[in-house]
Design a protein around this motif. Sequence first.
Motif, mmCIF file in Angstrom:
data_model
loop_
_atom_site.group_PDB
_atom_site.id
_atom_site.type_symbol
_atom_site.label_atom_id
_atom_site.label_comp_id
_atom_site.label_asym_id
_atom_site.label_seq_id
_atom_site.Cartn_x
_atom_site.Cartn_y
_atom_site.Cartn_z
ATOM 1 N N SER A 138 -36.999 18.794 -34.814
ATOM 2 C CA SER A 138 -35.548 18.730 -34.981
ATOM 3 C C SER A 138 -35.015 20.071 -35.481
ATOM 4 O O SER A 138 -35.699 20.797 -36.211
ATOM 5 C CB SER A 138 -35.181 17.600 -35.938
ATOM 6 O OG SER A 138 -35.881 17.742 -37.152
ATOM 7 N N GLY B 29 -24.245 15.102 -37.690
ATOM 8 C CA GLY B 29 -24.945 15.247 -38.965
ATOM 9 C C GLY B 29 -25.624 16.603 -39.016
ATOM 10 O O GLY B 29 -25.196 17.551 -38.348
ATOM 11 N N LYS B 30 -26.709 16.690 -39.802
ATOM 12 C CA LYS B 30 -27.436 17.955 -39.906
ATOM 13 C C LYS B 30 -28.136 18.248 -38.567
ATOM 14 O O LYS B 30 -27.945 19.304 -37.977
ATOM 15 C CB LYS B 30 -28.461 17.838 -41.048
ATOM 16 C CG LYS B 30 -29.146 19.115 -41.389
ATOM 17 C CD LYS B 30 -29.814 18.991 -42.775
ATOM 18 C CE LYS B 30 -30.929 20.008 -42.931
ATOM 19 N NZ LYS B 30 -32.265 19.491 -42.619
ATOM 20 N N THR B 31 -28.926 17.279 -38.103
ATOM 21 C CA THR B 31 -29.628 17.464 -36.819
ATOM 22 C C THR B 31 -29.195 16.431 -35.778
ATOM 23 O O THR B 31 -29.599 16.525 -34.620
ATOM 24 C CB THR B 31 -31.157 17.332 -37.017
ATOM 25 O OG1 THR B 31 -31.467 15.980 -37.391
ATOM 26 C CG2 THR B 31 -31.671 18.301 -38.076
ATOM 27 N N SER B 32 -28.438 15.430 -36.187
ATOM 28 C CA SER B 32 -28.133 14.308 -35.288
ATOM 29 C C SER B 32 -26.685 14.317 -34.789
ATOM 30 O O SER B 32 -25.810 14.909 -35.431
ATOM 31 C CB SER B 32 -28.412 12.986 -36.007
ATOM 32 O OG SER B 32 -27.468 12.782 -37.034
ATOM 33 N N THR C 68 -33.060 11.242 -27.597
ATOM 34 C CA THR C 68 -32.488 10.002 -28.151
ATOM 35 C C THR C 68 -33.370 9.542 -29.299
ATOM 36 O O THR C 68 -34.590 9.410 -29.126
ATOM 37 C CB THR C 68 -32.487 8.900 -27.067
ATOM 38 O OG1 THR C 68 -31.991 9.447 -25.859
ATOM 39 C CG2 THR C 68 -31.654 7.706 -27.492
HETATM 40 C C1 LIG Z 1 -36.349 13.382 -32.726
HETATM 41 C C2 LIG Z 1 -37.469 13.687 -33.691
HETATM 42 C C3 LIG Z 1 -38.063 15.078 -33.400
HETATM 43 C C4 LIG Z 1 -36.832 13.649 -35.096
HETATM 44 O O1 LIG Z 1 -37.842 13.835 -36.035
HETATM 45 P P1 LIG Z 1 -37.415 14.058 -37.591
HETATM 46 O O2 LIG Z 1 -36.569 15.272 -37.733
HETATM 47 O O3 LIG Z 1 -38.653 13.949 -38.397
HETATM 48 O O4 LIG Z 1 -36.520 12.756 -37.819
HETATM 49 P P2 LIG Z 1 -35.692 12.313 -39.068
HETATM 50 O O5 LIG Z 1 -36.155 10.976 -39.476
HETATM 51 O O6 LIG Z 1 -35.684 13.419 -40.093
HETATM 52 O O7 LIG Z 1 -34.208 12.142 -38.477
HETATM 53 C C5 LIG Z 1 -33.485 13.196 -37.829
HETATM 54 C C6 LIG Z 1 -32.031 12.773 -37.777
HETATM 55 O O8 LIG Z 1 -31.902 11.529 -37.063
HETATM 56 C C7 LIG Z 1 -31.266 10.544 -37.900
HETATM 57 N N1 LIG Z 1 -31.908 9.249 -37.663
HETATM 58 C C8 LIG Z 1 -33.212 8.954 -37.811
HETATM 59 N N2 LIG Z 1 -33.430 7.670 -37.510
HETATM 60 C C9 LIG Z 1 -32.222 7.148 -37.173
HETATM 61 C C10 LIG Z 1 -31.799 5.842 -36.769
HETATM 62 N N3 LIG Z 1 -32.655 4.816 -36.645
HETATM 63 N N4 LIG Z 1 -30.504 5.661 -36.501
HETATM 64 C C11 LIG Z 1 -29.611 6.668 -36.623
HETATM 65 N N5 LIG Z 1 -29.955 7.944 -36.992
HETATM 66 C C12 LIG Z 1 -31.251 8.151 -37.272
HETATM 67 C C13 LIG Z 1 -31.514 11.015 -39.321
HETATM 68 O O9 LIG Z 1 -30.532 10.487 -40.197
HETATM 69 C C14 LIG Z 1 -31.402 12.518 -39.163
HETATM 70 O O10 LIG Z 1 -30.043 12.878 -39.044
HETATM 71 P P3 LIG Z 1 -29.406 14.189 -39.780
HETATM 72 O O11 LIG Z 1 -30.388 15.334 -39.639
HETATM 73 O O12 LIG Z 1 -28.137 14.474 -39.002
HETATM 74 O O13 LIG Z 1 -29.155 13.804 -41.180
HETATM 75 C C15 LIG Z 1 -38.626 12.610 -33.591
HETATM 76 O O14 LIG Z 1 -38.193 11.407 -34.191
HETATM 77 C C16 LIG Z 1 -39.002 12.324 -32.171
HETATM 78 O O15 LIG Z 1 -39.575 13.167 -31.479
HETATM 79 N N6 LIG Z 1 -38.689 11.089 -31.678
HETATM 80 C C17 LIG Z 1 -38.934 10.723 -30.291
HETATM 81 C C18 LIG Z 1 -37.685 11.037 -29.458
HETATM 82 C C19 LIG Z 1 -37.874 10.644 -28.023
HETATM 83 O O16 LIG Z 1 -38.903 10.935 -27.432
HETATM 84 N N7 LIG Z 1 -36.871 9.979 -27.444
HETATM 85 C C20 LIG Z 1 -36.949 9.495 -26.120
HETATM 86 C C21 LIG Z 1 -37.703 8.224 -26.116
HETATM 87 S S1 LIG Z 1 -38.281 7.834 -24.497
#
Ligand SMILES: CC(C)(COP(=O)(O)OP(=O)(O)OC[C@H]1O[C@@H](n2cnc3c(N)ncnc32)[C@H](O)[C@@H]1OP(=O)(O)O)[C@@H](O)C(=O)NCCC(=O)NCCS
Length: 121
Positions: free
Chosen positions: A117, A78-81, A50
Amino acid sequence: MKDLSPAIRTVPMPSDANANGDIFGGWLLSQMDIAGGVIAAKRCKGRCVTIAIEAMKFYKPVYIGDLVTIFASVSKVGKTSMTINIDAFSSRQTTGEEVRVTSGTFVYVAIDNLGKSRNVD
Ligand SMILES: CC(C)(COP(=O)(O)OP(=O)(O)OC[C@H]1O[C@@H](n2cnc3c(N)ncnc32)[C@H](O)[C@@H]1OP(=O)(O)O)[C@@H](O)C(=O)NCCC(=O)NCCS
């Protein structure tokens, strides 16, 4: 109730209740997160996490013993989401009445084994 297969079904226990005897919002939010994760993992065929909760609304309370059914569907990829729309319904233990209790929009990101991601195919 929607004519779809639910992502999950569950029953809240007394330990999930607050001092008033109603179910904590956080319990329901976590169940919605699980339900959304089930559908997101199916869509990206693997691990996901998430990254955001874009919207969340509580309409009615949930009570101990209700049967909670949660539906989730992919609304955007999306790309990764993956953006997942989630609706929860409670079937009252005493009357069988079904009410919508929450809805929300959660965003998940597909990850690889190192937690980075990856593209959703
Ligand atoms: C998930 C994770 C690996 C992504 O890292 P990243 O690739 O550097 O993140 P990015 O900022 O490039 O965003 C990845 C995608 O999420 C989307 N995204 C980022 N922040 C967002 C937000 N606030 N709302 C909606 N979408 C969002 C981006 O648009 C992107 O989408 P796309 O690839 O489809 O265009 C990293 O953020 C992470 O490990 N987060 C913690 C997740 C977690 O532990 N969750 C559980 C919490 S207990």
